[in-house]
Design an enzyme around this catalytic site. Sequence first.
Site, PDB file in Angstrom:
ATOM      1  N   VAL A   1      23.908 -11.866  -5.133  1.00 40.57           N
ATOM      2  CA  VAL A   1      23.620 -10.477  -4.777  1.00 40.57           C
ATOM      3  C   VAL A   1      22.856  -9.780  -5.890  1.00 40.57           C
ATOM      4  CG1 VAL A   1      24.683  -8.245  -4.276  1.00 40.57           C
ATOM      5  CG2 VAL A   1      25.583 -10.324  -3.210  1.00 40.57           C
ATOM      6  N   ALA A   2      23.214 -10.075  -7.148  1.00 41.69           N
ATOM      7  CA  ALA A   2      22.587  -9.408  -8.284  1.00 41.69           C
ATOM      8  C   ALA A   2      21.110  -9.734  -8.389  1.00 41.69           C
ATOM      9  CB  ALA A   2      23.305  -9.809  -9.573  1.00 41.69           C
TER      10      ALA A   2
ATOM     11  N   GLU B   1      17.154  -5.901  -2.851  1.00 40.82           N
ATOM     12  CA  GLU B   1      17.163  -5.660  -1.407  1.00 40.82           C
ATOM     13  C   GLU B   1      16.261  -4.506  -0.999  1.00 40.82           C
ATOM     14  OE1 GLU B   1      19.819  -5.804  -3.303  1.00 40.82           O
ATOM     15  OE2 GLU B   1      21.107  -7.423  -2.610  1.00 40.82           O
TER      16      GLU B   1
ATOM     17  N   ASP C   1     -24.608   6.978  -0.253  1.00 42.27           N
ATOM     18  CA  ASP C   1     -25.753   7.582   0.419  1.00 42.27           C
ATOM     19  C   ASP C   1     -25.946   8.993  -0.112  1.00 42.27           C
ATOM     20  OD1 ASP C   1     -26.500   5.518   2.120  1.00 42.27           O
ATOM     21  OD2 ASP C   1     -25.047   6.074   3.643  1.00 42.27           O
TER      22      ASP C   1
ATOM     23  N   ASP D   1     -23.638   4.423   7.072  1.00 40.62           N
ATOM     24  CA  ASP D   1     -23.422   5.105   8.348  1.00 40.62           C
ATOM     25  C   ASP D   1     -24.156   4.463   9.505  1.00 40.62           C
ATOM     26  OD1 ASP D   1     -25.993   5.758   7.683  1.00 40.62           O
ATOM     27  OD2 ASP D   1     -25.649   7.918   7.492  1.00 40.62           O
TER      28      ASP D   1
ATOM     29  N   ASP E   1     -26.148  -0.973   8.163  1.00 45.02           N
ATOM     30  CA  ASP E   1     -25.332  -0.890   6.948  1.00 45.02           C
ATOM     31  C   ASP E   1     -24.109  -1.791   7.025  1.00 45.02           C
ATOM     32  OD1 ASP E   1     -26.972   0.951   5.699  1.00 45.02           O
ATOM     33  OD2 ASP E   1     -25.936   2.679   6.570  1.00 45.02           O
TER      34      ASP E   1
ATOM     35  N   ASN F   1      17.949  -5.714 -11.602  1.00 46.44           N
ATOM     36  CA  ASN F   1      18.367  -7.046 -11.167  1.00 46.44           C
ATOM     37  C   ASN F   1      18.570  -7.992 -12.347  1.00 46.44           C
ATOM     38  OD1 ASN F   1      16.529  -6.048  -8.606  1.00 46.44           O
ATOM     39  ND2 ASN F   1      18.282  -7.296  -7.999  1.00 46.44           N
TER      40      ASN F   1
ATOM     41  N   ASN G   1      22.285  -1.749  -5.891  1.00 46.81           N
ATOM     42  CA  ASN G   1      20.936  -2.097  -5.436  1.00 46.81           C
ATOM     43  C   ASN G   1      20.439  -1.222  -4.296  1.00 46.81           C
ATOM     44  OD1 ASN G   1      20.723  -4.101  -7.308  1.00 46.81           O
ATOM     45  ND2 ASN G   1      21.139  -5.790  -5.910  1.00 46.81           N
TER      46      ASN G   1
ATOM     47  N   ASP H   1      20.073   2.474  -6.657  1.00 45.05           N
ATOM     48  CA  ASP H   1      18.687   2.213  -7.043  1.00 45.05           C
ATOM     49  C   ASP H   1      17.687   2.718  -6.018  1.00 45.05           C
ATOM     50  OD1 ASP H   1      19.296   1.111  -9.393  1.00 45.05           O
ATOM     51  OD2 ASP H   1      18.533  -0.897  -8.975  1.00 45.05           O
TER      52      ASP H   1
END
Length: 906
Positions: free
Chosen positions: A304-305, A309, A351, A647, A651, A713, A741, A745
């Site tokens: 998990v660390a 996520e 242009d 344009d 081009d 992390n 997390n 965070d």
Amino acid sequence: MDLPTTAGMRRTVSGQEHTRGLPEAHALPPEQVAARLHVDPAVGLSGREAAERATVHGPNRLAEPARRPEWLKFLDQFRNWLIAILLIAAVVAGAIGDVKDAVVITIVLQINAVLGYLQERRAERSLEALRRMLVPTARVRRDGEVGIVEAHTLVPGDIVLLEAGDRVPADGRLLIAESVEVAEAALTGESQPVVKSVAAVGGNGPGRLAIVERTSVLFMNTALTRGRAEMIVTSTGMDTELGTIAEELRSGDEPPSPLQVQLDSLGRRLALLSGIAVLAYAATALVRGDTLSDLALRAVALAVAAIPEGLPAVLALTLAFGVYRMARRGAIVKRLASVESLGSATVVCSDKTGTLTLNEMTVRALWTGGTVYDVTGEGYGIDGTIEAHDASDERGRRDLRDAVLPFALCNDARVTDDGIIGDPTEAALIVLAAKAGVDADRARDELPRSGELPFDATTKYMATFHTESNGATRIHVKGALDVLLARCTGVLTNDRVRPLGDALRAEVVGVAARLGGTGLRVLGGATALVDAPGELRDLPALTLVSIAGIADPPRPQARDAVALCRTAGVAVKMITGDHADTAAAIARELDIRGEVVTGAELDRMTEDRLAAHVDDIGVFARVAPEHKVMIVRALSSRGHVVAMTGDGVNDAAALRAAHIGVAMGVTGTDVAKEAADMVLTDDDFSTIVRAVHEGRCIYDNIVKFVRFQLATNIGAILTLLGASLAGLPSPLTAPQLLWINIIMDGPPAMALAVDPAADDAMRRPPRDPAERILGARRFAAITRAGAVMAVGTVTLLALARPRVGTDTALTMAFTTFVLFQLFNALCARADDGPVLGRYQLRNRTLWLCLVGVLAVQAVAVQLPWARTVFGTAALNPVQWAVCLATASSVLLAELAFRAVRSTRRR
């Protein structure tokens, strides 16, 4: 309900019975097609008829692919190998009897999936909003009037007017075709344009005649590369030839951007780091004799660390918010990858007309009969005067109607109360005629057009033929002065025609040079009278009538934008088809520095020579579209990241060749918009500069939140390993890590994602496009911050445990690690700038999030029900103060490191 007025196009509202448009239209004469569709081409459909047909045939758009069911979109949130690791962790926790951890992990994954699903829905709505901002339009004749409508409202029987550069909005039979050529590669794969005409072709039905051979019809989504056309719509939407192809296509997924690839790679490296950490812990635990259940719990926590996520969600938010901000400021980014490129642009090739200038053309000077006149007034208002430049000129202000008549009749523009319809230069000539007493609409009625030669980039002139009352044909021509002079044998002076000898030719050329040298664009007007027009492609000897000097003033904000680019290390190069003197004059006003080079000079240069000198060139004048590709290649060979504006149809190649293609949203053709990465809704150069600024801000913010989250992390992994090696109980459980997390965070990271731009965003050189988002320097900073967090948390746990007990010490360690993120956010936000200062106070959202994090952590620690969920104990004020003081060490360590580094540099 069947539509009785469209024979051969039977269709029901339910869509169960219909035939594909009018498939034999190419083999029928135009008048027969109009009769089949019950419409008079000179008048068009009425508004009521168009509405009735729309209810039967539906909108003129291709059917969208089947939408993915919402429940599958929700399940897609779990189709991620990082999420899979967490699911395995939940299963392991449940298998060893730790039901609480299993439930918490599962709940967090569900919350994460809901957030991801909602974010995806929001992104879809944002993209749909952007698509609505780019709705294609068509010029149609309805109720006898020409106007602009949205292309999806077209119905069979509509009369559509097209010019070079326009994209065909539906399938239709040609009624008028003046020098028409159409690029049909989208349907046929043929690279060469197809010449079109009004003449019927074939007669055995569509199945026996290839698309490329149906030269009397136009097809949806093809583009006019030359000429002028009118067509009657025969098929719309899925009934078109393009609709047939669309039925066979399936949309694919958009490939990930380079930034997403980098972050995915980073996630895999973190997972590898997690695996190494688990193996290291397992080896230590086995030597120490830990039970398998304890080992499994630590392994779950380490897994998990290691996983950030919230990283994908914050990345999506940053890009979506940045694109939204750009759209609000006039820059619609079509590809998210372009957001990354904008921050590293080193050259903007722009242009002149409409981008650096206002594109509100105004005639400032008129020469006729040997006299130069000053024209006053602004824009497209007819208020203004025409007075001799030299007040002592005895010829004064004579009758100028004959002098401006070629400009009024050889003209397709209209000036209305709502603005102009047509080319801005032609509109300026209409206004000039009005100031001289000539009403263009009335003149067109009195001298109707009997034929024409549309303007072409090769011939550089336009000619119209008008039958006079005596049966003779008057030809009016306007175009580039050098081209007209080559065809002129006389000049109108004081109401008589003088032969165009060398002396008079030199006088005319001198006048044009003086006007051009003041920044005016010069156009000539000429005329001729013939008994019969003959072949329209052949012009007789002409008489030069007048010269118009037209100004397109720079946008007021353009000069400041050019100066800002120079400060930001971004070079600006003007590219224009205008005369070199005109371009140089505008460049001087805008302070665009460098040499002026013409297209003819480019033709004489080799690629190597152009590449060697391209950095010294500021203005490219009299260039053709193919020269733009040469310029892009030359700049790219020098290592530049090029943004190129365009344009026109031609081009498109340059827009694709550039790193960032920028199309004009107002004056740009559909072909240019399709080829571009970004579309300007206001055609304003300063909008490009704002987009570059926004691109730099977005990239900076991505770096900030990535640094912030990854430091957390790495700190968590090192904390768990450090505690294990020290023989201490785990300071962070799996639910606590998920709490950190996602909840602790997540909000600060999102606040960093919308951080306002740094003051020096446009005072530093562009970033190297090859620069990794986490290079060695940034990764060292992340590792340093993670190490400080781990040392602080483990040390506090070791010292507090014998004094306050294991439960309280573990809670203090958990709280300290959370509070570390408050100071970690400040370090990450500063990146290489000052860690402390007024700049840190500018993001109110971040400070609100940090205060919120502190408050929510207090809830997790102090409230009884929350202590049950997270396994915490209540802390007293002194213990809170100790946690806060320990957490500040990451900020103090960063300040000390930067002080030492600064001393060494000095």
